[in-house]
Design a protein around this motif. Structure first.
Motif, PDB file in Angstrom:
ATOM      1  N   UNK A  31       0.830  -1.215   0.000  1.00  0.00           N
ATOM      2  CA  UNK A  31       0.000   0.000   0.000  1.00  0.00           C
ATOM      3  C   UNK A  31       0.866   1.267   0.000  1.00  0.00           C
ATOM      4  N   UNK A  32       1.998   1.191  -0.718  1.00  0.00           N
ATOM      5  CA  UNK A  32       2.874   2.354  -0.845  1.00  0.00           C
ATOM      6  C   UNK A  32       3.834   2.561   0.317  1.00  0.00           C
ATOM      7  N   UNK A  33       3.881   1.627   1.244  1.00  0.00           N
ATOM      8  CA  UNK A  33       4.769   1.735   2.407  1.00  0.00           C
ATOM      9  C   UNK A  33       5.851   0.660   2.326  1.00  0.00           C
ATOM     10  N   UNK A  34       7.099   1.074   2.427  1.00  0.00           N
ATOM     11  CA  UNK A  34       8.220   0.150   2.495  1.00  0.00           C
ATOM     12  C   UNK A  34       8.154  -0.530   3.860  1.00  0.00           C
ATOM     13  N   UNK A  35       8.089  -1.837   3.872  1.00  0.00           N
ATOM     14  CA  UNK A  35       7.853  -2.568   5.115  1.00  0.00           C
ATOM     15  C   UNK A  35       9.029  -2.503   6.090  1.00  0.00           C
ATOM     16  N   UNK A  36      10.248  -2.404   5.580  1.00  0.00           N
ATOM     17  CA  UNK A  36      11.401  -2.237   6.468  1.00  0.00           C
ATOM     18  C   UNK A  36      11.345  -0.870   7.135  1.00  0.00           C
ATOM     19  N   UNK A  37      11.040   0.160   6.355  1.00  0.00           N
ATOM     20  CA  UNK A  37      10.962   1.511   6.915  1.00  0.00           C
ATOM     21  C   UNK A  37       9.796   1.645   7.892  1.00  0.00           C
ATOM     22  N   UNK A  38       8.687   0.990   7.609  1.00  0.00           N
ATOM     23  CA  UNK A  38       7.547   1.025   8.524  1.00  0.00           C
ATOM     24  C   UNK A  38       7.968   0.429   9.872  1.00  0.00           C
ATOM     25  N   UNK A  39       8.651  -0.674   9.824  1.00  0.00           N
ATOM     26  CA  UNK A  39       9.167  -1.330  11.026  1.00  0.00           C
ATOM     27  C   UNK A  39      10.123  -0.392  11.767  1.00  0.00           C
ATOM     28  N   UNK A  40      11.085   0.117  11.057  1.00  0.00           N
ATOM     29  CA  UNK A  40      12.096   0.986  11.646  1.00  0.00           C
ATOM     30  C   UNK A  40      11.485   2.248  12.252  1.00  0.00           C
TER      31      UNK A  40
END
Length: 104
Positions: A31-40
């Motif tokens: 949904x347009x969100x980088x999953x690593x960055x969301x986690x971080x």
């Protein structure tokens, strides 16, 4: 009550750090969100809240991050990843609640 919530946040942060990152989610956008960055970002904002009061700009980013989970979570079809990111979402929500209490 704030001390209890801060303790719960510290526990959630420790639990998060003990969990392995979901396989297959590195480099993945949902949904347009980088999953690593969301986690971080989720962990970083929780750590900021745990350490003290947020700036207004950081508070805006935390609110944006919280709403991102509303889009991302329904799109995750991997059971482990769904649990992993739900835990992160709960950690971010608790962080926002703690920050809100401090502002009063």
């Amino acid at each position: 009550m704030l001390d209890e919530e801060l303790g719960a946040l510290a526990q959630m942060m420790a639990e998060h750090m003990a969990r392995p990152f979901p396989p297959g989610f590195r480099g993945l956008d949902v949904e347009g969100w980088d999953m690593v960055m969301l986690d971080s970002d989720a962990y970083a904002y929780a750590a900021c809240v745990h350490e003290g009061l947020l700036s207004e700009q950081t508070r805006i980013r935390l609110t944006r991050l919280t709403s991102a989970f509303g889009k991302v979570l329904p799109a995750i079809d991997d059971e482990y990843a769904a649990k992993y990111y739900t835990h992160l979402h709960n950690m971010v929500v608790l962080s926002a609640e703690i920050d809100s209490q401090r502002k009063k």
